[in-house]
Write a protein that holds these residues in place. Structure first.
Motif, PDB file in Angstrom:
ATOM      1  N   ASN A   7      -7.935 -48.187 140.778  1.00  0.00           N
ATOM      2  CA  ASN A   7      -6.533 -47.920 140.460  1.00  0.00           C
ATOM      3  C   ASN A   7      -6.231 -47.905 138.974  1.00  0.00           C
ATOM      4  OD1 ASN A   7      -5.908 -47.774 143.197  1.00  0.00           O
ATOM      5  ND2 ASN A   7      -5.454 -49.954 143.348  1.00  0.00           N
ATOM      6  N   LEU A   8      -7.229 -48.188 138.137  1.00  0.00           N
ATOM      7  CA  LEU A   8      -7.006 -48.131 136.694  1.00  0.00           C
ATOM      8  C   LEU A   8      -6.682 -46.698 136.265  1.00  0.00           C
ATOM      9  CD1 LEU A   8      -9.830 -50.296 135.079  1.00  0.00           C
ATOM     10  CD2 LEU A   8      -7.374 -50.772 135.035  1.00  0.00           C
ATOM     11  N   GLU A   9      -5.693 -46.559 135.395  1.00  0.00           N
ATOM     12  CA  GLU A   9      -5.383 -45.246 134.860  1.00  0.00           C
ATOM     13  C   GLU A   9      -6.274 -44.962 133.654  1.00  0.00           C
ATOM     14  OE1 GLU A   9      -1.315 -44.666 133.932  1.00  0.00           O
ATOM     15  OE2 GLU A   9      -0.624 -44.763 136.009  1.00  0.00           O
ATOM     16  N   ALA A  10      -6.794 -43.760 133.586  1.00  0.00           N
ATOM     17  CA  ALA A  10      -7.562 -43.360 132.414  1.00  0.00           C
ATOM     18  C   ALA A  10      -6.641 -43.293 131.205  1.00  0.00           C
ATOM     19  CB  ALA A  10      -8.219 -42.002 132.662  1.00  0.00           C
ATOM     20  N   SER A  11      -7.226 -43.411 130.020  1.00  0.00           N
ATOM     21  CA  SER A  11      -6.439 -43.396 128.793  1.00  0.00           C
ATOM     22  C   SER A  11      -5.740 -42.047 128.605  1.00  0.00           C
ATOM     23  CB  SER A  11      -7.338 -43.668 127.589  1.00  0.00           C
ATOM     24  OG  SER A  11      -6.651 -43.405 126.381  1.00  0.00           O
ATOM     25  N   ARG A  12      -4.423 -42.078 128.495  1.00  0.00           N
ATOM     26  CA  ARG A  12      -3.668 -40.849 128.228  1.00  0.00           C
ATOM     27  C   ARG A  12      -3.913 -40.366 126.800  1.00  0.00           C
ATOM     28  NH1 ARG A  12       0.403 -40.611 132.243  1.00  0.00           N
ATOM     29  NH2 ARG A  12      -0.625 -41.299 134.143  1.00  0.00           N
ATOM     30  N   GLU A  15      -6.965 -38.427 127.023  1.00  0.00           N
ATOM     31  CA  GLU A  15      -6.687 -37.186 127.741  1.00  0.00           C
ATOM     32  C   GLU A  15      -6.178 -36.107 126.793  1.00  0.00           C
ATOM     33  OE1 GLU A  15      -3.878 -35.637 131.469  1.00  0.00           O
ATOM     34  OE2 GLU A  15      -4.318 -37.787 131.242  1.00  0.00           O
ATOM     35  N   PRO A 118      -2.611 -49.759 125.709  1.00  0.00           N
ATOM     36  CA  PRO A 118      -2.816 -49.883 127.158  1.00  0.00           C
ATOM     37  C   PRO A 118      -3.921 -50.846 127.579  1.00  0.00           C
ATOM     38  CG  PRO A 118      -3.433 -47.687 126.361  1.00  0.00           C
ATOM     39  CD  PRO A 118      -2.702 -48.351 125.258  1.00  0.00           C
ATOM     40  N   ALA A 122      -4.197 -53.292 130.934  1.00  0.00           N
ATOM     41  CA  ALA A 122      -5.284 -52.982 131.864  1.00  0.00           C
ATOM     42  C   ALA A 122      -6.185 -54.196 132.087  1.00  0.00           C
ATOM     43  CB  ALA A 122      -6.103 -51.812 131.335  1.00  0.00           C
ATOM     44  N   GLU A 349       3.992 -42.391 126.795  1.00  0.00           N
ATOM     45  CA  GLU A 349       3.809 -42.943 128.135  1.00  0.00           C
ATOM     46  C   GLU A 349       2.475 -43.659 128.283  1.00  0.00           C
ATOM     47  OE1 GLU A 349       2.425 -39.970 131.390  1.00  0.00           O
ATOM     48  OE2 GLU A 349       3.824 -38.850 130.111  1.00  0.00           O
ATOM     49  N   ALA A 350       1.541 -43.444 127.349  1.00  0.00           N
ATOM     50  CA  ALA A 350       0.276 -44.174 127.384  1.00  0.00           C
ATOM     51  C   ALA A 350       0.492 -45.663 127.156  1.00  0.00           C
ATOM     52  CB  ALA A 350      -0.674 -43.628 126.321  1.00  0.00           C
TER      53      ALA A 350
END
Length: 382
Positions: A7-12, A15, A118, A122, A349-350
């Motif tokens: 469920n960890l979000e990748a770094s925006r 991205e 982030p 995290a 938003e990151a």
């Protein structure tokens, strides 16, 4: 695989940067690092170490002489800090992760002040903690803390408070009085404080000890406080991956065990470079800070002249964090700026949902004309 990892979000931020990889026409301001190379004498210390054959393991907690040097450095800024409270780590990121591993169990209540880099939100999620965020609030482009709201969020069930000041991305900085109030409250609730103070020297207000207010200035030696630092920003050593922790002395031996099971130790040649950096710190850090202030004072007025931009000069750090009116989706905007304007910024938003519509610009540029050209590209794109 654990759900916490799935469920960890990748770094925006990554991205956006990935969207511009390989394009030489992009002015990149997305990562938090200077484009200036580490000074020669620091690099030479590492070369000399390698040439002499220092390619073996070191002590888990770091070279004794480096721990002593860090303790002396911290003492010069904040009063006496002894070497038995210091652990050298393989980067500031590792320092923070080690602290979270040491303090947080699955299901623990953790409070963090956001927007924030982030990794800091995290890391407790990786440990399975229950994270609650207390957001800063923007006022005329500057972000401020509702201290009463933060203190109300910290209860006797709160295991850890995570706070980054000077803050990445907003530049917000805690006052000495706020730190004292937070510390006294956490003493009552039994809550640990993890203070990310890697930007403490990148501070642009006049202070007698040449740095931002630190929890080390107000805390007792054995308070439930862990402070994370890094050689990355103040010494132009981002790629060297070397940081340190300051903690209660009773905790240090156990932190050494954690270092063993994470990275074993920091490499000796990077520690030799750090020793050189600390020995000649007055040749590096004051110049870096003075130049970054010039960068800030060059970029912010240019941004303020753009009608759709809301921005205030950061008190600390190396970022201009600004709101771009009419462009509410920061990730979409950042990607469009790369593709259509050749301008690489980090999406707000990151760092937190409340920073949607904001963009982070790292102003640590050796060439000031790059900052002016970046603003010109932003204006043309708008």
């Amino acid at each position: 695989m654990r759900n916490a990892i799935l469920n960890l979000e990748a770094s925006r931020i990554r991205e956006v940067a990935n969207a511009g990889l390989g394009r030489k026409d992009v002015l990149a301001f997305w990562f938090g690092e200077s484009d200036e190379v580490t000074p020669d004498f620091i690099r030479q210390a590492a070369i000399d170490s390698l040439s002499s054959g220092e390619t073996f393991y070191a002590h888990n907690l770091g070279l004794p002489e480096l721990r002593e040097a860090i303790a002396a450095y911290a003492s010069g800024l904040h009063g006496q800090v002894t070497a038995d409270r210091i652990a050298v780590t393989s980067g500031g990121v590792s320092a923070l992760m080690l602290a979270v591993q040491a303090l947080v169990d699955a299901g623990d209540d953790v409070v963090a002040v956001t927007p924030v880099w982030p990794n800091l939100t995290a890391q407790p999620a990786i440990m399975g903690a229950k994270l609650r965020c207390v957001p800063l609030k923007p006022v005329d482009g500057a972000w401020t803390l509702d201290l009463d709201a933060l203190l109300a969020a910290i209860t006797p069930s709160t295991k850890l408070l995570i706070v980054n000041a000077p803050n990445n991305p907003t530049g917000w900085t805690l006052s000495r009085e706020e730190q004292q109030s937070i510390l006294e409250h956490c003493r009552k609730t039994g809550t640990w404080i993890l203070a990310d103070e890697v930007y403490e020297r990148l501070y642009y207000e006049p202070t007698p000890n040449r740095c931002a207010p630190s929890f080390l200035d107000v805390a007792a030696t054995e308070d439930r406080l862990v402070v994370a630092h890094s050689f990355s920003k103040s010494f132009l050593m981002t790629g060297w991956r070397l940081g340190w922790l300051v903690m209660p002395s009773a905790m240090t031996e156990h932190m050494g065990k954690l270092v063993e099971f994470n990275t074993s130790c920091a490499s000796v040649f990077t520690q030799r470079a750090a020793l050189a950096a600390l020995a000649r710190q007055d040749e590096v850090t004051p110049r870096v800070v003075a130049h970054l202030k010039t960068c800030r004072d060059t970029l912010v007025p240019l941004l303020q002249a753009v009608p759709q931009v809301r921005v205030s000069p950061a008190r600390g750090g190396m970022y201009a964090f600004f709101q771009l009116e009419g462009h509410p989706d920061s990730l979409v905007t950042a990607k469009r700026l790369v593709a259509e304007a050749g301008l690489g910024l980090a999406p707000g938003e990151a760092f937190a949902p409340e920073a949607q519509g904001w963009l982070r610009w790292c102003f640590a540029s050796k060439d000031l004309s790059r900052l002016a050209e970046g603003v010109r590209r932003l204006e043309n794109w708008l």
